[in-house]
Design a protein around this motif. Structure first.
Motif, PDB file in Angstrom:
ATOM      1  N   ASN A 449      46.554  30.545  55.871  1.00 28.80           N
ATOM      2  CA  ASN A 449      47.888  30.407  54.749  1.00 28.80           C
ATOM      3  C   ASN A 449      47.428  29.022  54.081  1.00 28.80           C
ATOM      4  OD1 ASN A 449      49.144  32.553  55.614  1.00 28.80           O
ATOM      5  ND2 ASN A 449      50.256  31.468  57.110  1.00 28.80           N
ATOM      6  N   THR A 450      46.087  28.523  54.272  1.00 27.25           N
ATOM      7  CA  THR A 450      45.866  27.202  53.576  1.00 27.25           C
ATOM      8  C   THR A 450      44.824  27.320  52.506  1.00 27.25           C
ATOM      9  OG1 THR A 450      44.373  26.460  55.153  1.00 27.25           O
ATOM     10  CG2 THR A 450      46.632  25.666  55.391  1.00 27.25           C
ATOM     11  N   VAL A 451      44.449  28.645  52.600  1.00 29.41           N
ATOM     12  CA  VAL A 451      43.266  28.941  51.616  1.00 29.41           C
ATOM     13  C   VAL A 451      43.507  30.195  50.803  1.00 29.41           C
ATOM     14  CG1 VAL A 451      40.591  29.417  51.492  1.00 29.41           C
ATOM     15  CG2 VAL A 451      41.401  27.767  52.978  1.00 29.41           C
ATOM     16  N   VAL A 452      43.254  30.446  49.745  1.00 34.15           N
ATOM     17  CA  VAL A 452      43.171  31.585  48.912  1.00 34.15           C
ATOM     18  C   VAL A 452      41.953  31.875  48.125  1.00 34.15           C
ATOM     19  CG1 VAL A 452      45.812  31.600  48.715  1.00 34.15           C
ATOM     20  CG2 VAL A 452      44.499  30.597  46.940  1.00 34.15           C
ATOM     21  N   GLY A 453      41.831  32.881  47.490  1.00 31.02           N
ATOM     22  CA  GLY A 453      40.455  33.037  47.018  1.00 31.02           C
ATOM     23  C   GLY A 453      40.585  34.207  46.028  1.00 31.02           C
ATOM     24  N   SER A 454      39.581  34.297  44.946  1.00 28.71           N
ATOM     25  CA  SER A 454      39.674  35.415  43.947  1.00 28.71           C
ATOM     26  C   SER A 454      38.157  35.613  43.620  1.00 28.71           C
ATOM     27  CB  SER A 454      40.157  34.965  42.737  1.00 28.71           C
ATOM     28  OG  SER A 454      39.904  33.927  42.078  1.00 28.71           O
ATOM     29  N   TYR A 455      37.831  37.051  43.270  1.00 30.29           N
ATOM     30  CA  TYR A 455      36.494  37.330  42.778  1.00 30.29           C
ATOM     31  C   TYR A 455      36.651  37.466  41.226  1.00 30.29           C
ATOM     32  CZ  TYR A 455      32.534  40.241  41.672  1.00 30.29           C
ATOM     33  OH  TYR A 455      31.465  40.894  40.998  1.00 30.29           O
ATOM     34  N   ASN A 456      35.666  37.131  40.517  1.00 33.29           N
ATOM     35  CA  ASN A 456      35.416  37.117  39.116  1.00 33.29           C
ATOM     36  C   ASN A 456      34.074  37.269  38.657  1.00 33.29           C
ATOM     37  OD1 ASN A 456      34.699  35.306  36.397  1.00 33.29           O
ATOM     38  ND2 ASN A 456      36.749  36.346  36.202  1.00 33.29           N
ATOM     39  N   GLN A 457      33.953  38.327  37.711  1.00 30.38           N
ATOM     40  CA  GLN A 457      32.616  38.669  37.004  1.00 30.38           C
ATOM     41  C   GLN A 457      32.795  38.887  35.686  1.00 30.38           C
ATOM     42  OE1 GLN A 457      31.647  42.280  39.284  1.00 30.38           O
ATOM     43  NE2 GLN A 457      31.843  43.610  37.175  1.00 30.38           N
ATOM     44  N   TYR A 458      31.914  38.700  34.889  1.00 27.46           N
ATOM     45  CA  TYR A 458      31.984  38.896  33.189  1.00 27.46           C
ATOM     46  C   TYR A 458      30.195  39.308  33.074  1.00 27.46           C
ATOM     47  CZ  TYR A 458      29.993  33.987  32.977  1.00 27.46           C
ATOM     48  OH  TYR A 458      29.410  32.894  33.083  1.00 27.46           O
ATOM     49  N   ASN A 459      30.162  40.072  31.917  1.00 24.67           N
ATOM     50  CA  ASN A 459      28.878  40.556  31.242  1.00 24.67           C
ATOM     51  C   ASN A 459      28.179  39.541  30.732  1.00 24.67           C
ATOM     52  OD1 ASN A 459      26.786  41.891  30.086  1.00 24.67           O
ATOM     53  ND2 ASN A 459      27.980  43.726  30.180  1.00 24.67           N
ATOM     54  N   ASN A 460      26.806  39.316  31.078  1.00 22.20           N
ATOM     55  CA  ASN A 460      26.071  38.237  30.295  1.00 22.20           C
ATOM     56  C   ASN A 460      25.623  38.761  29.136  1.00 22.20           C
ATOM     57  OD1 ASN A 460      26.155  36.419  32.568  1.00 22.20           O
ATOM     58  ND2 ASN A 460      24.554  37.378  33.467  1.00 22.20           N
ATOM     59  N   ARG A 461      25.659  39.910  28.586  1.00 23.35           N
ATOM     60  CA  ARG A 461      24.760  40.342  27.362  1.00 23.35           C
ATOM     61  C   ARG A 461      25.708  41.253  26.661  1.00 23.35           C
ATOM     62  NH1 ARG A 461      19.682  38.758  28.492  1.00 23.35           N
ATOM     63  NH2 ARG A 461      19.008  38.773  30.693  1.00 23.35           N
ATOM     64  N   ILE A 462      26.634  40.462  25.870  1.00 23.73           N
ATOM     65  CA  ILE A 462      27.704  41.453  24.949  1.00 23.73           C
ATOM     66  C   ILE A 462      27.263  40.946  23.608  1.00 23.73           C
ATOM     67  CG2 ILE A 462      30.054  41.996  24.537  1.00 23.73           C
ATOM     68  CD1 ILE A 462      30.806  41.274  27.232  1.00 23.73           C
ATOM     69  N   ASP A 463      27.091  41.834  22.766  1.00 17.12           N
ATOM     70  CA  ASP A 463      26.865  41.869  21.143  1.00 17.12           C
ATOM     71  C   ASP A 463      25.794  40.619  21.010  1.00 17.12           C
ATOM     72  OD1 ASP A 463      28.864  43.539  20.635  1.00 17.12           O
ATOM     73  OD2 ASP A 463      30.314  42.013  20.534  1.00 17.12           O
ATOM     74  N   GLY A 464      24.712  40.620  21.984  1.00 21.57           N
ATOM     75  CA  GLY A 464      23.616  39.827  21.685  1.00 21.57           C
ATOM     76  C   GLY A 464      23.790  38.433  21.991  1.00 21.57           C
ATOM     77  N   ALA A 465      24.643  38.062  22.649  1.00 23.21           N
ATOM     78  CA  ALA A 465      25.018  36.737  23.163  1.00 23.21           C
ATOM     79  C   ALA A 465      23.971  36.337  24.212  1.00 23.21           C
ATOM     80  CB  ALA A 465      26.855  36.570  24.109  1.00 23.21           C
ATOM     81  N   ALA A 466      23.703  34.954  24.314  1.00 13.92           N
ATOM     82  CA  ALA A 466      22.859  34.831  25.355  1.00 13.92           C
ATOM     83  C   ALA A 466      23.353  34.782  26.837  1.00 13.92           C
ATOM     84  CB  ALA A 466      22.504  33.188  25.012  1.00 13.92           C
ATOM     85  N   ALA A 467      22.255  34.916  27.399  1.00 11.71           N
ATOM     86  CA  ALA A 467      22.551  35.089  28.835  1.00 11.71           C
ATOM     87  C   ALA A 467      23.469  34.192  29.478  1.00 11.71           C
ATOM     88  CB  ALA A 467      21.455  35.227  29.915  1.00 11.71           C
ATOM     89  N   GLY A 468      24.348  34.057  30.157  1.00 10.57           N
ATOM     90  CA  GLY A 468      25.371  33.289  30.700  1.00 10.57           C
ATOM     91  C   GLY A 468      26.476  32.643  29.717  1.00 10.57           C
TER      92      GLY A 468
END
Length: 488
Positions: A449-468
């Protein structure tokens, strides 16, 4: 003509006298005194049954119930309900203990296999016999029980004529009384006491027990879960009227599955060789005599074959390897009986034994990815007051796994990011491959009960955007809250 019917209702288990406590029936007071018989045993020796007749016969007591003039004949009929006479009766089996009858004759029935007997009695030739006279009935050769060990009843009936006694019609008796002759109860008892909790220490990667006040810990690698008792019930009798023994009810087999065994349910996957056993002492230092340790403890349980050896407060002990992580689990205990000759036992229900939990915090990420098109990470936030060590283990969709490894400590009062690609750097995966999907278990050395966490992801390559880069579509970002394992 007034008639009386008395029923025996109460049971009092008395002390054993000379090794036995035969139950006696008093039809006037409605009580049965003495012991009950073990319901697990077969007391019917009439072919084709192979049981053993009850030969420790009780004495049945009843008042005569109706006075008889001097020298007059009357007829006493004794009926059994649920039993038959094991051997033939004689006139001596029926006695007036207040004032002896002038004569007693076994007039009908009373042979081996009969369920009734009619006695012709001639009253005392001087004074006759009173209604209050006490009559006792005690067949010395015993009974074959045909009721399936439901209570056996005896009926005492006084008739004026032989014809009425043979007809056995309710409207013709002068006096009647009835009650339990033989009573039955289980001869086996099973109980679990002293259930204890132990704690696997997160600081030792859960491979050792932690010192906690009141826990079952004995050493770093040994804990007791509780105590079990499996024995015969005191005051319950066998066919001879002696105290029934455990071995008379329970089979003496010594191998699974034929032997009587203690059945333990729970996770014993961290058990050492011979690591689940029964001990006579709270230190788990002395094994119960003639009982071997469980042969093959598993993640679902362990069986300890005890044979015909009774257990009285035996401690269930769990010795671990000291290297295999101890899994959080709750435990139950039961007994699976093997039957002794002419015994039919019923296994008792499982009872709660003890438990093991883990200190620290565990959080699961059921889905994560290392696909190169995505940036994936876990965020942990601690409200603990000190830095906490973090380890993680990964399992991939194709069945492979990544060895548990240490991550940077989780700092107190902060949110910290852990990139999924850094957890198993030697497995890179390719788009569309099962090796790009994985699940994760995080172990954090901080109180629950002293630690909480979450997972998150996103796409690196949308509409030609640079990786990252986040790109132009925030809808391609997703995540979920980490969950605790069910047993934690």
């Amino acid at each position: 003509m007034k008639k009386y019917v008395l029923k025996a209702t109460a049971l009092a288990i008395g002390a054993l006298v000379g090794g036995s406590a035969v139950a006696d029936t008093n039809l006037d007071t409605g009580t049965v005194t003495g012991g009950t018989y073990a319901k697990e045993l077969n007391y019917n020796s009439i072919s084709p049954s192979t049981g053993t007749a009850i030969t420790a016969t009780p004495t049945v007591t009843s008042k005569l119930g109706f006075g008889v003039s001097a020298g007059q004949n009357r007829y006493i009929r004794v009926n059994l309900v649920g039993a038959k006479f094991h051997g033939g009766l004689t006139a001596a089996d029926l006695v007036n203990t207040s004032r002896a009858f002038n004569n007693t004759v076994l007039a009908a029935g009373g042979q081996a296999g009969d369920s009734y007997a009619i006695f012709q009695v001639t009253a005392d030739t001087t004074n006759g016999n009173q209604a209050s006279d006490v009559v006792t009935f005690k067949p010395l050769l015993g009974y074959d029980v045909t009721s399936g060990n439901a209570n056996v009843q005896v009926q005492f009936r006084l008739f004026e004529t032989a014809t009425a006694a043979v007809a056995n019609t309710d409207s013709t008796w002068l006096y009647a009384a009835s009650g339990d002759l033989l009573q039955f109860a289980t001869g086996l008892q099973f109980s679990v006491t002293g259930a204890l909790n132990s704690t696997a220490d997160v600081a030792q990667s859960f491979t050792k027990f932690k010192t906690v006040a009141g826990s079952g810990k004995i050493s770093d690698t040994l804990a007791k879960l509780g105590q079990v008792t499996s024995s015969a019930v005191t005051g319950v009798l066998n066919a001879t009227g002696a105290q029934v023994t455990y071995a008379q009810l329970v089979g003496a087999g010594t191998t699974t599955p034929t032997g009587t065994k203690v059945v333990l349910k729970g996770d014993f996957s961290a058990a050492a060789t011979n690591g689940v056993f029964l001990a006579t002492d709270a230190a788990c230092s002395t094994l119960v005599s003639n009982v071997a340790a469980a042969a093959a403890p598993t993640a679902t349980g362990a069986d300890i074959v005890t044979g015909a050896n009774p257990l009285t407060g035996a401690y269930v002990c769990y010795a671990t390897t000291g290297t295999t992580p101890i899994v959080a689990s709750s435990y139950t205990a039961a007994v699976a009986y093997a039957n002794a000759t002419n015994s039919t036992t019923t296994n008792p229900s499982a009872q709660n034994l003890g438990s093991i939990d883990r200190d620290g915090t565990e959080l699961l990420a059921p889905f994560a990815t290392i696909n190169s098109d995505y940036t994936a990470r876990v965020f942990l936030t601690s409200s603990h007051t000190a830095p906490a060590k973090v380890t993680v283990k990964a399992w991939f969709a194709d069945g492979s796994s990544c060895a548990a490894q240490a991550l940077p400590d989780l700092k107190p009062g902060t949110q910290q990011e852990y990139l999924i690609k850094d957890i198993c750097p030697t497995i890179t995966g390719t788009a569309g491959s099962n090796t790009t999907r994985l699940s994760l278990r995080f172990t954090i050395a901080a109180p629950k009960n002293t630690v909480v966490g979450s997972y998150n992801q996103y796409n690196n390559r949308i509409d030609g955007a640079a990786a990252g880069a986040y790109g132009s579509k925030t809808t391609d970002m997703n995540g979920y809250v980490l969950v605790a394992p069910a047993a934690n």
